[in-house]
Scaffold this motif. Structure first.
Motif, PDB file in Angstrom:
ATOM      1  N   ALA A  13      -1.090 -28.483 -17.725  1.00  0.00           N
ATOM      2  CA  ALA A  13      -0.828 -29.685 -16.934  1.00  0.00           C
ATOM      3  C   ALA A  13      -2.070 -30.528 -16.669  1.00  0.00           C
ATOM      4  CB  ALA A  13      -0.198 -29.295 -15.597  1.00  0.00           C
ATOM      5  N   LEU A  14      -3.221 -29.886 -16.553  1.00  0.00           N
ATOM      6  CA  LEU A  14      -4.432 -30.620 -16.188  1.00  0.00           C
ATOM      7  C   LEU A  14      -5.121 -31.212 -17.410  1.00  0.00           C
ATOM      8  CD1 LEU A  14      -5.896 -28.069 -13.627  1.00  0.00           C
ATOM      9  CD2 LEU A  14      -4.973 -30.325 -13.099  1.00  0.00           C
ATOM     10  N   PRO A  15      -5.692 -32.405 -17.269  1.00  0.00           N
ATOM     11  CA  PRO A  15      -6.485 -32.967 -18.358  1.00  0.00           C
ATOM     12  C   PRO A  15      -7.801 -32.197 -18.492  1.00  0.00           C
ATOM     13  CG  PRO A  15      -6.507 -34.425 -16.452  1.00  0.00           C
ATOM     14  CD  PRO A  15      -5.574 -33.299 -16.128  1.00  0.00           C
ATOM     15  N   ARG A  21      -9.441 -36.270  -6.597  1.00  0.00           N
ATOM     16  CA  ARG A  21      -8.167 -36.875  -6.207  1.00  0.00           C
ATOM     17  C   ARG A  21      -7.050 -36.417  -7.145  1.00  0.00           C
ATOM     18  NH1 ARG A  21      -8.810 -42.973  -4.914  1.00  0.00           N
ATOM     19  NH2 ARG A  21     -10.170 -42.093  -3.355  1.00  0.00           N
ATOM     20  N   THR A  22      -7.348 -36.351  -8.432  1.00  0.00           N
ATOM     21  CA  THR A  22      -6.371 -35.870  -9.402  1.00  0.00           C
ATOM     22  C   THR A  22      -6.047 -34.402  -9.149  1.00  0.00           C
ATOM     23  OG1 THR A  22      -7.146 -37.456 -11.041  1.00  0.00           O
ATOM     24  CG2 THR A  22      -5.907 -35.570 -11.862  1.00  0.00           C
ATOM     25  N   ALA A  23      -7.066 -33.612  -8.829  1.00  0.00           N
ATOM     26  CA  ALA A  23      -6.838 -32.193  -8.529  1.00  0.00           C
ATOM     27  C   ALA A  23      -5.893 -32.043  -7.350  1.00  0.00           C
ATOM     28  CB  ALA A  23      -8.167 -31.495  -8.239  1.00  0.00           C
ATOM     29  N   ALA A  32      -6.870 -30.679  -0.716  1.00  0.00           N
ATOM     30  CA  ALA A  32      -7.144 -32.101  -0.530  1.00  0.00           C
ATOM     31  C   ALA A  32      -8.480 -32.439  -1.185  1.00  0.00           C
ATOM     32  CB  ALA A  32      -7.197 -32.432   0.957  1.00  0.00           C
ATOM     33  N   ALA A  33      -8.647 -33.686  -1.567  1.00  0.00           N
ATOM     34  CA  ALA A  33      -9.907 -34.125  -2.179  1.00  0.00           C
ATOM     35  C   ALA A  33     -11.074 -33.875  -1.223  1.00  0.00           C
ATOM     36  CB  ALA A  33      -9.822 -35.597  -2.565  1.00  0.00           C
ATOM     37  N   GLY A  34     -10.863 -34.101   0.060  1.00  0.00           N
ATOM     38  CA  GLY A  34     -11.912 -33.861   1.051  1.00  0.00           C
ATOM     39  C   GLY A  34     -12.279 -32.394   1.172  1.00  0.00           C
ATOM     40  N   THR A  35     -11.295 -31.535   1.070  1.00  0.00           N
ATOM     41  CA  THR A  35     -11.556 -30.095   1.111  1.00  0.00           C
ATOM     42  C   THR A  35     -12.420 -29.687  -0.071  1.00  0.00           C
ATOM     43  OG1 THR A  35      -9.465 -29.680   2.236  1.00  0.00           O
ATOM     44  CG2 THR A  35     -10.481 -27.806   1.106  1.00  0.00           C
ATOM     45  N   ARG A  54     -20.886 -42.114  -8.765  1.00  0.00           N
ATOM     46  CA  ARG A  54     -20.555 -41.461  -7.504  1.00  0.00           C
ATOM     47  C   ARG A  54     -19.355 -40.536  -7.613  1.00  0.00           C
ATOM     48  NH1 ARG A  54     -20.627 -45.885  -2.876  1.00  0.00           N
ATOM     49  NH2 ARG A  54     -19.643 -44.103  -1.872  1.00  0.00           N
ATOM     50  N   LYS A  55     -18.724 -40.501  -8.758  1.00  0.00           N
ATOM     51  CA  LYS A  55     -17.524 -39.678  -8.949  1.00  0.00           C
ATOM     52  C   LYS A  55     -17.905 -38.267  -9.385  1.00  0.00           C
ATOM     53  CE  LYS A  55     -14.030 -42.603  -8.572  1.00  0.00           C
ATOM     54  NZ  LYS A  55     -12.883 -42.411  -7.738  1.00  0.00           N
ATOM     55  N   ILE A  56     -17.193 -37.303  -8.818  1.00  0.00           N
ATOM     56  CA  ILE A  56     -17.324 -35.901  -9.213  1.00  0.00           C
ATOM     57  C   ILE A  56     -16.037 -35.514  -9.925  1.00  0.00           C
ATOM     58  CG2 ILE A  56     -17.502 -33.514  -8.395  1.00  0.00           C
ATOM     59  CD1 ILE A  56     -20.068 -35.048  -8.031  1.00  0.00           C
ATOM     60  N   ALA A  57     -16.188 -34.799 -11.008  1.00  0.00           N
ATOM     61  CA  ALA A  57     -15.024 -34.332 -11.751  1.00  0.00           C
ATOM     62  C   ALA A  57     -15.212 -32.854 -12.081  1.00  0.00           C
ATOM     63  CB  ALA A  57     -14.840 -35.148 -13.027  1.00  0.00           C
TER      64      ALA A  57
END
Length: 74
Positions: A13-15, A21-23, A32-35, A54-57
Motif C-alpha cells: 500500500a505504501l509508496p 502526513r501520508t504515513a 499522527a504526523a506530529g507524533t 523542510r520535508k521529512i520522508a
C-alpha cells in the motif's frame, strides 16, 4: 491479521518514499504526523528518513519494519 500479512499489506500500500502526513493517512490514523515528528526528534522514530528542504520522508521498508516492531500484540 497476522504480523506477516500486515507487513505485506503495508508494503503493497505504501509508496517507496512518503511524508509524515501520508504515513498518518495510510495507517488509518494510528500515527499522527506530529507524533512521528516528536518520535523522530527523540531518536525513537523510524530509521531511513530522508529530507528534502523542510520535508521529512520515510523509506517504505524501514518504516514498515519499525511500525510492525512497535505493535502491541495482545
Amino acid at each position: 491479521m497476522a504480523e506477516k500479512d500486515l507487513k505485506e499489506t503495508l508494503l503493497d500500500a505504501l509508496p517507496p518514499v512518503f511524508t509524515r502526513r501520508t504515513a498518518a493517512k495510510l495507517t488509518g490514523g494510528l500515527l499522527a504526523a506530529g507524533t512521528l515528528a516528536n518520535l523522530d526528534c527523540r531518536g525513537r522514530g523510524p530509521s531511513g528518513t530522508v529530507r528534502l528542504g523542510r520535508k521529512i520522508a520515510y523509506r517504505r521498508e524501514e518504516f514498515v519494519d519499525w511500525l510492525v516492531g512497535r505493535l502491541d500484540r495482545r
